[in-house]
Design a protein around this motif. Structure first.
Motif, PDB file in Angstrom:
ATOM      1  N   GLY A   4       5.991  41.511 -23.091  1.00  0.00           N
ATOM      2  CA  GLY A   4       4.590  40.791 -23.410  1.00  0.00           C
ATOM      3  C   GLY A   4       3.414  41.763 -22.887  1.00  0.00           C
ATOM      4  O   GLY A   4       3.619  42.946 -22.322  1.00  0.00           O
ATOM      5  N   GLU A   5       2.289  41.176 -23.010  1.00  0.00           N
ATOM      6  CA  GLU A   5       1.124  41.610 -22.891  1.00  0.00           C
ATOM      7  C   GLU A   5       0.586  41.424 -21.387  1.00  0.00           C
ATOM      8  O   GLU A   5       0.578  40.366 -20.932  1.00  0.00           O
ATOM      9  N   PRO A   6       0.094  42.244 -20.508  1.00  0.00           N
ATOM     10  CA  PRO A   6      -0.466  41.836 -19.326  1.00  0.00           C
ATOM     11  C   PRO A   6      -1.865  40.894 -19.277  1.00  0.00           C
ATOM     12  O   PRO A   6      -2.466  40.911 -20.523  1.00  0.00           O
ATOM     13  N   PRO A   7      -1.929  40.040 -18.405  1.00  0.00           N
ATOM     14  CA  PRO A   7      -3.219  39.074 -18.736  1.00  0.00           C
ATOM     15  C   PRO A   7      -4.398  39.721 -18.712  1.00  0.00           C
ATOM     16  O   PRO A   7      -4.708  40.904 -17.890  1.00  0.00           O
ATOM     17  N   SER A   8      -5.504  39.482 -19.092  1.00  0.00           N
ATOM     18  CA  SER A   8      -6.880  39.705 -19.360  1.00  0.00           C
ATOM     19  C   SER A   8      -7.374  39.918 -17.715  1.00  0.00           C
ATOM     20  O   SER A   8      -7.194  38.819 -16.886  1.00  0.00           O
ATOM     21  N   PRO A   9      -8.019  40.980 -17.288  1.00  0.00           N
ATOM     22  CA  PRO A   9      -8.404  40.954 -15.902  1.00  0.00           C
ATOM     23  C   PRO A   9      -9.646  39.956 -15.712  1.00  0.00           C
ATOM     24  O   PRO A   9      -9.916  39.383 -14.765  1.00  0.00           O
ATOM     25  N   LEU A  10     -10.114  39.597 -16.908  1.00  0.00           N
ATOM     26  CA  LEU A  10     -11.363  38.488 -16.842  1.00  0.00           C
ATOM     27  C   LEU A  10     -10.807  37.024 -16.984  1.00  0.00           C
ATOM     28  O   LEU A  10     -11.259  36.128 -16.827  1.00  0.00           O
ATOM     29  N   CYS A  16       0.721  33.342  -9.556  1.00  0.00           N
ATOM     30  CA  CYS A  16       1.122  34.679  -9.757  1.00  0.00           C
ATOM     31  C   CYS A  16       0.726  35.334 -11.085  1.00  0.00           C
ATOM     32  O   CYS A  16       0.750  34.777 -12.134  1.00  0.00           O
ATOM     33  N   PRO A  17      -0.104  36.425 -10.778  1.00  0.00           N
ATOM     34  CA  PRO A  17      -0.418  36.890 -12.471  1.00  0.00           C
ATOM     35  C   PRO A  17       0.336  37.373 -13.093  1.00  0.00           C
ATOM     36  O   PRO A  17       0.252  37.666 -14.263  1.00  0.00           O
ATOM     37  N   PHE A  18       1.680  37.537 -12.662  1.00  0.00           N
ATOM     38  CA  PHE A  18       2.849  38.115 -13.580  1.00  0.00           C
ATOM     39  C   PHE A  18       3.686  37.091 -14.209  1.00  0.00           C
ATOM     40  O   PHE A  18       4.502  37.343 -14.905  1.00  0.00           O
TER      41      PHE A  18
END
Length: 63
Positions: A4-10, A16-18
């Motif tokens: 999958g794609e990493p989340p947008s930093p915005l 957990c961001p992962f």
């Protein structure tokens, strides 16, 4: 390996961001940021379930 794609930093997801890409993510991962946990004497990981996937001894970066 994460898929999958990493989340947008915005627009980082809560908890957990992962968690959207983590194969061991559970309900707590969606609602609560993970604590830092030591995995070796000089390394830490931010995870509610450290060591669930690979141990430091089997990590490709372990020496």
């Amino acid at each position: 390996m994460l898929t999958g794609e990493p989340p947008s930093p915005l627009d980082v997801p809560p908890g957990c961001p992962f968690q959207p890409r983590c194969p061991v993510a559970q309900d707590i991962c969606v609602t609560s940021p993970p604590p830092l946990s030591p995995i070796t004497s000089d390394r830490q990981v931010a995870c509610h379930f450290p060591g669930s996937l690979i141990s430091p001894a089997t990590s490709p970066t372990a020496h």
